[in-house]
Design a protein around this motif. Structure first.
Motif, PDB file in Angstrom:
ATOM      1  N   GLU A 156      -9.716  -5.380  -9.799  1.00  0.00           N
ATOM      2  CA  GLU A 156      -9.930  -4.756  -8.492  1.00  0.00           C
ATOM      3  C   GLU A 156      -8.583  -4.710  -7.773  1.00  0.00           C
ATOM      4  O   GLU A 156      -7.841  -5.701  -7.769  1.00  0.00           O
ATOM      5  CB  GLU A 156     -10.932  -5.579  -7.679  1.00  0.00           C
ATOM      6  CG  GLU A 156     -11.137  -5.087  -6.252  1.00  0.00           C
ATOM      7  CD  GLU A 156     -11.932  -6.092  -5.409  1.00  0.00           C
ATOM      8  OE1 GLU A 156     -12.029  -5.851  -4.188  1.00  0.00           O
ATOM      9  OE2 GLU A 156     -12.406  -7.104  -5.957  1.00  0.00           O
ATOM     10  N   LEU A 157      -8.248  -3.573  -7.178  1.00  0.00           N
ATOM     11  CA  LEU A 157      -7.006  -3.458  -6.403  1.00  0.00           C
ATOM     12  C   LEU A 157      -7.232  -3.923  -4.971  1.00  0.00           C
ATOM     13  O   LEU A 157      -8.229  -3.549  -4.344  1.00  0.00           O
ATOM     14  CB  LEU A 157      -6.510  -2.011  -6.377  1.00  0.00           C
ATOM     15  CG  LEU A 157      -5.835  -1.434  -7.625  1.00  0.00           C
ATOM     16  CD1 LEU A 157      -5.269  -0.054  -7.308  1.00  0.00           C
ATOM     17  CD2 LEU A 157      -4.739  -2.351  -8.151  1.00  0.00           C
ATOM     18  N   VAL A 158      -6.279  -4.712  -4.438  1.00  0.00           N
ATOM     19  CA  VAL A 158      -6.357  -5.184  -3.059  1.00  0.00           C
ATOM     20  C   VAL A 158      -5.034  -4.855  -2.368  1.00  0.00           C
ATOM     21  O   VAL A 158      -4.074  -5.622  -2.434  1.00  0.00           O
ATOM     22  CB  VAL A 158      -6.628  -6.702  -2.997  1.00  0.00           C
ATOM     23  CG1 VAL A 158      -6.772  -7.159  -1.544  1.00  0.00           C
ATOM     24  CG2 VAL A 158      -7.862  -7.078  -3.816  1.00  0.00           C
ATOM     25  N   PRO A 159      -4.928  -3.677  -1.693  1.00  0.00           N
ATOM     26  CA  PRO A 159      -3.677  -3.301  -1.028  1.00  0.00           C
ATOM     27  C   PRO A 159      -3.494  -4.043   0.298  1.00  0.00           C
ATOM     28  O   PRO A 159      -4.455  -4.268   1.036  1.00  0.00           O
ATOM     29  CB  PRO A 159      -3.853  -1.798  -0.771  1.00  0.00           C
ATOM     30  CG  PRO A 159      -5.069  -1.390  -1.555  1.00  0.00           C
ATOM     31  CD  PRO A 159      -5.921  -2.608  -1.642  1.00  0.00           C
ATOM     32  N   VAL A 160      -2.232  -4.420   0.615  1.00  0.00           N
ATOM     33  CA  VAL A 160      -1.903  -5.042   1.898  1.00  0.00           C
ATOM     34  C   VAL A 160      -0.587  -4.448   2.411  1.00  0.00           C
ATOM     35  O   VAL A 160       0.197  -3.899   1.638  1.00  0.00           O
ATOM     36  CB  VAL A 160      -1.753  -6.579   1.781  1.00  0.00           C
ATOM     37  CG1 VAL A 160      -3.032  -7.218   1.307  1.00  0.00           C
ATOM     38  CG2 VAL A 160      -0.598  -6.943   0.852  1.00  0.00           C
ATOM     39  N   LYS A 161      -0.356  -4.548   3.710  1.00  0.00           N
ATOM     40  CA  LYS A 161       0.918  -4.102   4.293  1.00  0.00           C
ATOM     41  C   LYS A 161       1.852  -5.297   4.442  1.00  0.00           C
ATOM     42  O   LYS A 161       1.442  -6.358   4.885  1.00  0.00           O
ATOM     43  CB  LYS A 161       0.699  -3.457   5.664  1.00  0.00           C
ATOM     44  CG  LYS A 161       0.469  -1.955   5.594  1.00  0.00           C
ATOM     45  CD  LYS A 161       0.782  -1.301   6.921  1.00  0.00           C
ATOM     46  CE  LYS A 161       0.468   0.192   6.889  1.00  0.00           C
ATOM     47  NZ  LYS A 161       1.255   0.934   5.906  1.00  0.00           N
ATOM     48  N   SER A 162       3.131  -5.118   4.084  1.00  0.00           N
ATOM     49  CA  SER A 162       4.119  -6.182   4.239  1.00  0.00           C
ATOM     50  C   SER A 162       4.942  -5.945   5.498  1.00  0.00           C
ATOM     51  O   SER A 162       4.996  -4.834   6.020  1.00  0.00           O
ATOM     52  CB  SER A 162       5.052  -6.230   3.023  1.00  0.00           C
ATOM     53  OG  SER A 162       5.959  -5.147   3.073  1.00  0.00           O
ATOM     54  N   THR A 163       5.616  -6.995   5.960  1.00  0.00           N
ATOM     55  CA  THR A 163       6.509  -6.867   7.117  1.00  0.00           C
ATOM     56  C   THR A 163       7.587  -5.833   6.842  1.00  0.00           C
ATOM     57  O   THR A 163       7.985  -5.072   7.719  1.00  0.00           O
ATOM     58  CB  THR A 163       7.158  -8.228   7.434  1.00  0.00           C
ATOM     59  OG1 THR A 163       6.119  -9.196   7.592  1.00  0.00           O
ATOM     60  CG2 THR A 163       7.983  -8.161   8.704  1.00  0.00           C
ATOM     61  N   GLY A 164       8.071  -5.801   5.613  1.00  0.00           N
ATOM     62  CA  GLY A 164       9.119  -4.845   5.251  1.00  0.00           C
ATOM     63  C   GLY A 164       8.677  -3.406   5.400  1.00  0.00           C
ATOM     64  O   GLY A 164       9.488  -2.513   5.644  1.00  0.00           O
ATOM     65  N   ASP A 165       7.378  -3.150   5.250  1.00  0.00           N
ATOM     66  CA  ASP A 165       6.848  -1.794   5.422  1.00  0.00           C
ATOM     67  C   ASP A 165       6.585  -1.465   6.885  1.00  0.00           C
ATOM     68  O   ASP A 165       6.598  -0.302   7.277  1.00  0.00           O
ATOM     69  CB  ASP A 165       5.533  -1.639   4.644  1.00  0.00           C
ATOM     70  CG  ASP A 165       5.732  -1.706   3.149  1.00  0.00           C
ATOM     71  OD1 ASP A 165       6.677  -1.077   2.653  1.00  0.00           O
ATOM     72  OD2 ASP A 165       4.955  -2.400   2.473  1.00  0.00           O
ATOM     73  N   LEU A 166       6.330  -2.497   7.693  1.00  0.00           N
ATOM     74  CA  LEU A 166       5.935  -2.271   9.082  1.00  0.00           C
ATOM     75  C   LEU A 166       7.134  -2.144  10.021  1.00  0.00           C
ATOM     76  O   LEU A 166       7.083  -1.418  11.002  1.00  0.00           O
ATOM     77  CB  LEU A 166       5.033  -3.423   9.557  1.00  0.00           C
ATOM     78  CG  LEU A 166       3.667  -3.531   8.854  1.00  0.00           C
ATOM     79  CD1 LEU A 166       2.987  -4.837   9.249  1.00  0.00           C
ATOM     80  CD2 LEU A 166       2.785  -2.346   9.195  1.00  0.00           C
ATOM     81  N   VAL A 167       8.217  -2.865   9.729  1.00  0.00           N
ATOM     82  CA  VAL A 167       9.396  -2.847  10.592  1.00  0.00           C
ATOM     83  C   VAL A 167      10.456  -1.953   9.962  1.00  0.00           C
ATOM     84  O   VAL A 167      11.090  -2.323   8.987  1.00  0.00           O
ATOM     85  CB  VAL A 167       9.960  -4.279  10.794  1.00  0.00           C
ATOM     86  CG1 VAL A 167      11.157  -4.241  11.745  1.00  0.00           C
ATOM     87  CG2 VAL A 167       8.881  -5.207  11.328  1.00  0.00           C
ATOM     88  N   LEU A 168      10.639  -0.759  10.518  1.00  0.00           N
ATOM     89  CA  LEU A 168      11.511   0.233   9.892  1.00  0.00           C
ATOM     90  C   LEU A 168      12.758   0.545  10.715  1.00  0.00           C
ATOM     91  O   LEU A 168      13.561   1.393  10.332  1.00  0.00           O
ATOM     92  CB  LEU A 168      10.730   1.532   9.641  1.00  0.00           C
ATOM     93  CG  LEU A 168       9.517   1.415   8.714  1.00  0.00           C
ATOM     94  CD1 LEU A 168       8.816   2.756   8.599  1.00  0.00           C
ATOM     95  CD2 LEU A 168       9.918   0.900   7.355  1.00  0.00           C
ATOM     96  N   ASP A 208       0.812  -1.224   0.000  1.00  0.00           N
ATOM     97  CA  ASP A 208       0.000   0.000   0.000  1.00  0.00           C
ATOM     98  C   ASP A 208       0.844   1.272   0.000  1.00  0.00           C
ATOM     99  O   ASP A 208       0.339   2.356   0.278  1.00  0.00           O
ATOM    100  CB  ASP A 208      -0.982   0.007   1.176  1.00  0.00           C
ATOM    101  CG  ASP A 208      -0.293   0.041   2.528  1.00  0.00           C
ATOM    102  OD1 ASP A 208       0.954  -0.053   2.562  1.00  0.00           O
ATOM    103  OD2 ASP A 208      -0.992   0.166   3.539  1.00  0.00           O
ATOM    104  N   SER A 209       2.128   1.171  -0.338  1.00  0.00           N
ATOM    105  CA  SER A 209       2.932   2.386  -0.489  1.00  0.00           C
ATOM    106  C   SER A 209       2.534   3.097  -1.783  1.00  0.00           C
ATOM    107  O   SER A 209       1.935   2.499  -2.685  1.00  0.00           O
ATOM    108  CB  SER A 209       4.420   2.042  -0.541  1.00  0.00           C
ATOM    109  OG  SER A 209       4.747   1.395  -1.759  1.00  0.00           O
TER     110      SER A 209
END
Length: 304
Positions: free
Chosen positions: A34-46, A11-12
Motif C-alpha cells: 500500500e502506498l502512503v504519501p506524505v509531505k516533507s518540510t523540504g517540499d513545503l518550504v520553497l 508526494d511529488s
C-alpha cells in the motif's frame, strides 16, 4: 505473505514514481503493498536554500518519523537525499539498480557559455562546480520539485538550470534543449534509489532485500563513505562517483569552496572485493591535503 507492506513516500511526481516502482517489484514477488504519501518540510518550504534551513535529511525526516511511529513499514528515497547516518532503529535494506548519475543543463535553446549567463540551481555542489568552470556567470537559487523547477526556468530570464538527468527521465519530462554535464562530478549516490525499513521488522527487511542490486550497493557505499568522512555534519560542495569497470572500482571525489575557486580532487581505483575502505581513505587524503581547513571555512561561511 499476509502482511501488507505500507510504502512511505513523498508526494511529488518523482517520489511517487520511485515508490510505485518498488511497489510493482514487491508485488511481482507476491507481496501485498500500500502506498502512503506524505509531505516533507523540504517540499513545503520553497523560499529558502536547503543549506540555510539547517536540517539534515530534510526530505527524509518526515518519513523517518512515520516509520518510527508505525504509520509506514518502509520508505523509498532518492539516495542522494538520505543522510549518511540513519536514525536509530532504521536500516538500509536495498539499493535498486542505478540510473544515470549525470547532471544536465536544461536551456531555452542555444547556450553560449562564453557570454555572461545566469544559471539556476539549489545545490551547493552544482553551484561551486559551475562557478569553477564559468567564474563570470551568476548562479541563482532554484527550489521545488522537478516540474516546479522546469516551470521556473521558463518563467525567468535565466539561460539555464541544472538537474539530475535520471529524475527527468523517470517521469518523462526531459526537455528538448539540454546539455549533458559530463565534467560535473555528481552528488554521492545520485541516480540511485534506496529502501529503508525498521531494524526490528524482519518481514519487510527480508522482502525488500530481494530488490538489492549488488553493484549499485557497493558504488553508493563508497561514495557515501567519502561524503560521511569529509562532511562531519556540515553541508558542503562535495561530489563523488564510483563505477565498477572490468571487475575494478574506479573512484573520483571532489571538494570545492562555496565560490568554486578552490578545488580539491582525488581519483583512485581498487579491486572490486577491496572496496570497503576506499571512500573513507580517499576522504582522509583530501582532508590531509587542505580539506580540513577548507571544510572549516565552508562551515563558518554557511553559519554566517
Amino acid at each position: 505473505m499476509n502482511k501488507t507492506i505500507r510504502i512511505g513516500t513523498r508526494d511529488s511526481e518523482l517520489a511517487l514514481w520511485q515508490a510505485t516502482t518498488v511497489q510493482r517489484k514487491l508485488e511481482n514477488l507476491g507481496y501485498k503493498t500500500e502506498l502512503v504519501p506524505v509531505k516533507s518540510t523540504g517540499d513545503l518550504v520553497l523560499d529558502q536554500p536547503l543549506y540555510e534551513m539547517g536540517i539534515t535529511g530534510i526530505f527524509t525526516k518526515t518519513l523517518d518519523v512515520a516509520m518510527l511511529n508505525g504509520t509506514v513499514d518502509i520508505a523509498v528515497h532518492s539516495m542522494k537525499d538520505v543522510p549518511t547516518h540513519l536514525p536509530k532503529g532504521i536500516v538500509q535494506t536495498a539499493v535498486l539498480a542505478r540510473a544515470t548519475s549525470t547532471d544536465i543543463l536544461a536551456t531555452k535553446g542555444s547556450f553560449t557559455p562564453e557570454k555572461p549567463c545566469t544559471i539556476a540551481t539549489g545545490s551547493l555542489r552544482r553551484k561551486a562546480q559551475w562557478l569553477n568552470r564559468y567564474p563570470n556567470h551568476e548562479v541563482v537559487d532554484l527550489r521545488g520539485n522537478v516540474n516546479t523547477r522546469l516551470q521556473k526556468l521558463q518563467n525567468n530570464d535565466w539561460q539555464g538550470a541544472i538537474f539530475a538527468k535520471a529524475g527527468l527521465e523517470r517521469i518523462n519530462v526531459l526537455p528538448d534543449n539540454f546539455e549533458n554535464l559530463d565534467w560535473m562530478i555528481p552528488a554521492p549516490a545520485q541516480g540511485a534509489m534506496v529502501i529503508v525499513a525498521l531494524e526490528k521488522d524482519g518481514f519487510s527487511k527480508e522482502a525488500t532485500s530481494k530488490l538489492n542490486n549488488t553493484e549499485a550497493d557497493i558504488c553508493t557505499y563508497i561514495e557515501r563513505a567519502f561524503l560521511q568522512k569529509l562532511e562531519g555534519g556540515c553541508t558542503a560542495p562535495i561530489g563523488a562517483l564510483a563505477e565498477c569497470i572490468d571487475g575494478e572500482i574506479q573512484f573520483k571525489g571532489v571538494l570545492f569552496s562555496l565560490d568554486g575557486q578552490t578545488k580539491l580532487e582525488i581519483a583512485k581505483q581498487c579491486p572490486k572485493n577491496d572496496y570497503k575502505d576506499l571512500g573513507a581513505s580517499c576522504a582522509k587524503e583530501v582532508l590531509d591535503n587542505g580539506g580540513k581547513e577548507l571544510m572549516e571555512v565552508i562551515k563558518s561561511e554557511i553559519e554566517k
